[in-house]
Design a protein around this motif. Structure first.
Motif, PDB file in Angstrom:
ATOM      1  N   ALA A 138       1.909   7.812   0.151  1.00  0.00           N
ATOM      2  CA  ALA A 138       2.973   7.909   1.154  1.00  0.00           C
ATOM      3  C   ALA A 138       4.345   7.838   0.483  1.00  0.00           C
ATOM      4  O   ALA A 138       5.269   8.578   0.858  1.00  0.00           O
ATOM      5  N   ARG A 139       4.483   6.956  -0.498  1.00  0.00           N
ATOM      6  CA  ARG A 139       5.759   6.862  -1.209  1.00  0.00           C
ATOM      7  C   ARG A 139       6.050   8.136  -1.996  1.00  0.00           C
ATOM      8  O   ARG A 139       7.204   8.572  -2.090  1.00  0.00           O
ATOM      9  N   LEU A 140       5.008   8.751  -2.555  1.00  0.00           N
ATOM     10  CA  LEU A 140       5.209   9.996  -3.294  1.00  0.00           C
ATOM     11  C   LEU A 140       5.666  11.115  -2.362  1.00  0.00           C
ATOM     12  O   LEU A 140       6.576  11.881  -2.689  1.00  0.00           O
ATOM     13  N   LEU A 141       5.046  11.192  -1.168  1.00  0.00           N
ATOM     14  CA  LEU A 141       5.479  12.202  -0.203  1.00  0.00           C
ATOM     15  C   LEU A 141       6.914  11.944   0.254  1.00  0.00           C
ATOM     16  O   LEU A 141       7.697  12.880   0.406  1.00  0.00           O
ATOM     17  N   ALA A 142       7.255  10.691   0.468  1.00  0.00           N
ATOM     18  CA  ALA A 142       8.619  10.363   0.882  1.00  0.00           C
ATOM     19  C   ALA A 142       9.631  10.810  -0.164  1.00  0.00           C
ATOM     20  O   ALA A 142      10.745  11.215   0.174  1.00  0.00           O
ATOM     21  N   ARG A 143       9.236  10.754  -1.431  1.00  0.00           N
ATOM     22  CA  ARG A 143      10.138  11.162  -2.516  1.00  0.00           C
ATOM     23  C   ARG A 143      10.250  12.679  -2.619  1.00  0.00           C
ATOM     24  O   ARG A 143      11.339  13.219  -2.792  1.00  0.00           O
ATOM     25  N   HIS A 144       9.116  13.380  -2.514  1.00  0.00           N
ATOM     26  CA  HIS A 144       9.102  14.801  -2.851  1.00  0.00           C
ATOM     27  C   HIS A 144       8.885  15.735  -1.669  1.00  0.00           C
ATOM     28  O   HIS A 144       9.232  16.911  -1.751  1.00  0.00           O
ATOM     29  N   ALA A 145       8.305  15.234  -0.567  1.00  0.00           N
ATOM     30  CA  ALA A 145       8.051  16.092   0.595  1.00  0.00           C
ATOM     31  C   ALA A 145       8.193  15.256   1.862  1.00  0.00           C
ATOM     32  O   ALA A 145       7.227  15.007   2.578  1.00  0.00           O
ATOM     33  N   PRO A 146       9.401  14.803   2.171  1.00  0.00           N
ATOM     34  CA  PRO A 146       9.610  13.825   3.245  1.00  0.00           C
ATOM     35  C   PRO A 146       9.244  14.325   4.631  1.00  0.00           C
ATOM     36  O   PRO A 146       9.040  13.510   5.538  1.00  0.00           O
ATOM     37  N   ASP A 147       9.142  15.636   4.839  1.00  0.00           N
ATOM     38  CA  ASP A 147       8.800  16.161   6.162  1.00  0.00           C
ATOM     39  C   ASP A 147       7.297  16.340   6.350  1.00  0.00           C
ATOM     40  O   ASP A 147       6.864  16.772   7.421  1.00  0.00           O
ATOM     41  N   VAL A 148       6.512  16.010   5.323  1.00  0.00           N
ATOM     42  CA  VAL A 148       5.068  16.214   5.382  1.00  0.00           C
ATOM     43  C   VAL A 148       4.386  14.900   5.753  1.00  0.00           C
ATOM     44  O   VAL A 148       4.561  13.886   5.079  1.00  0.00           O
ATOM     45  N   GLU A 149       3.604  14.922   6.827  1.00  0.00           N
ATOM     46  CA  GLU A 149       2.904  13.722   7.287  1.00  0.00           C
ATOM     47  C   GLU A 149       1.641  13.484   6.462  1.00  0.00           C
ATOM     48  O   GLU A 149       0.924  14.426   6.113  1.00  0.00           O
ATOM     49  N   LEU A 150       1.380  12.219   6.171  1.00  0.00           N
ATOM     50  CA  LEU A 150       0.141  11.844   5.493  1.00  0.00           C
ATOM     51  C   LEU A 150      -0.884  11.436   6.547  1.00  0.00           C
ATOM     52  O   LEU A 150      -0.665  10.499   7.313  1.00  0.00           O
ATOM     53  N   VAL A 151      -2.003  12.135   6.581  1.00  0.00           N
ATOM     54  CA  VAL A 151      -3.067  11.875   7.550  1.00  0.00           C
ATOM     55  C   VAL A 151      -4.221  11.184   6.833  1.00  0.00           C
ATOM     56  O   VAL A 151      -4.792  11.720   5.882  1.00  0.00           O
ATOM     57  N   GLY A 152      -4.557   9.983   7.269  1.00  0.00           N
ATOM     58  CA  GLY A 152      -5.623   9.228   6.642  1.00  0.00           C
ATOM     59  C   GLY A 152      -6.972   9.479   7.294  1.00  0.00           C
ATOM     60  O   GLY A 152      -7.063   9.594   8.517  1.00  0.00           O
ATOM     61  N   VAL A 153      -8.013   9.563   6.468  1.00  0.00           N
ATOM     62  CA  VAL A 153      -9.388   9.714   6.952  1.00  0.00           C
ATOM     63  C   VAL A 153     -10.186   8.524   6.418  1.00  0.00           C
ATOM     64  O   VAL A 153     -10.282   8.344   5.202  1.00  0.00           O
ATOM     65  N   PRO A 154     -10.740   7.696   7.307  1.00  0.00           N
ATOM     66  CA  PRO A 154     -11.535   6.559   6.826  1.00  0.00           C
ATOM     67  C   PRO A 154     -12.642   7.025   5.887  1.00  0.00           C
ATOM     68  O   PRO A 154     -13.384   7.954   6.201  1.00  0.00           O
ATOM     69  N   ASP A 155     -12.732   6.378   4.745  1.00  0.00           N
ATOM     70  CA  ASP A 155     -13.696   6.797   3.736  1.00  0.00           C
ATOM     71  C   ASP A 155     -15.064   6.184   4.013  1.00  0.00           C
ATOM     72  O   ASP A 155     -15.155   4.974   4.259  1.00  0.00           O
ATOM     73  N   PRO A 156     -16.127   6.987   3.969  1.00  0.00           N
ATOM     74  CA  PRO A 156     -17.461   6.423   4.180  1.00  0.00           C
ATOM     75  C   PRO A 156     -17.796   5.375   3.127  1.00  0.00           C
ATOM     76  O   PRO A 156     -17.325   5.441   1.991  1.00  0.00           O
TER      77      PRO A 156
END
Length: 251
Positions: A44-62
């Motif tokens: 999330a911090r990396l996206l905020a730095r380089h692609a702030p308009d891109v949402e991070l969608v989490g998928v629970p890992d099995p």
């Protein structure tokens, strides 16, 4: 769809090409391991730095079977991992199908080194329910960062370097390897390599980056202490090391 190598942990260990690929995506997908996954926060911090308009969608890992009885041999371990890949591919397929738009999957280091993302996407493609057109963006691997931080070449003149996992280190040495880069370390089983030389790095590129170098017998206690300190302070530890046989040693 883009599989994007994002480096080994540093927010600026990402190529210009990879950053542009993230910005061109509708959203980014990340596996979430537990309610407080520090590696999701790092993405999330990396996206905020380089692609702030891109949402991070989490998928629970099995859940993955990590019991010693199920992973004691290479065959058993491979079977457990393949089962986990199948479960993860089902979860990812559902998430991608439910959300239209071009998705990016940020991958630690480079997607070519001990990462399951491309294999999981192959499983989704084989089922034929989603039309996947996958572009792969290479990243800066932990191997590269380790060599840079220690100012070393990973192999000697005219020599070779073997890249393997902690689980298979002894196997590589028994086959004659004397210059080995080791990744995916559950622990540091190095007591029998006292006279070898090690160049170790933990959480490379992140704020907790730690380096240790020297004769294994001289630095192993310190190395293990620093590794556990990283895990305690930051909630995660990813480490890689180069192990090189010392002169006159056999194994």
């Amino acid at each position: 769809m883009r599989v994007v190598g994002i480096g080994s942990g540093g927010l600026d260990q990402i190529t210009v090409e990879a950053a542009e690929a993230l910005r061109a995506s509708a959203y980014a997908l990340a596996a979430v391991k537990g309610p407080a996954d520090p590696l999701v926060d790092l993405r999330a911090r990396l996206l905020a730095r380089h692609a702030p308009d891109v949402e991070l969608v989490g998928v629970p890992d099995p859940e993955r079977d990590r019991s010693s009885s199920s992973t004691s041999t290479h065959g058993d371990y491979r079977g457990v991992v393949l089962d986990w890949h199948e479960a993860r591919s089902v979860a990812w397929e559902r998430a991608i199908a439910a959300r239209p738009g071009d998705v990016a999957i940020p991958v630690w280091g480079d997607p070519a080194f001990y990462d399951s993302t491309l294999r999981i996407l192959d499983r989704i493609a084989e089922r034929g329910r989603l039309d996947l057109d996958v572009e792969v963006l290479p990243g800066i691997s932990a191997l590269q960062v380790l060599a840079a931080r220690h100012r070393l070449v990973l192999h000697e003149i005219g020599g070779t370097v073997i890249v393997t996992t902690g689980r298979r280190l002894r196997e590589a040495v028994a086959a004659g390897a004397d210059n080995v880069v080791v990744m995916l370390n559950a622990d540091l089983p190095l007591d029998e390599f006292a006279d070898w030389r090690i160049w170790w790095g933990g959480n490379l590129g992140d704020v907790g980056e730690t380096l240790v170098e020297g004769r294994v017998g001289d630095v192993l206690v310190e190395l293990r202490e620093r590794r556990e300190r990283l895990r305690a302070e930051h909630g995660w530890v990813m480490d890689v090391y180069l192990l090189r046989r010392g002169e006159g040693t056999t194994a």
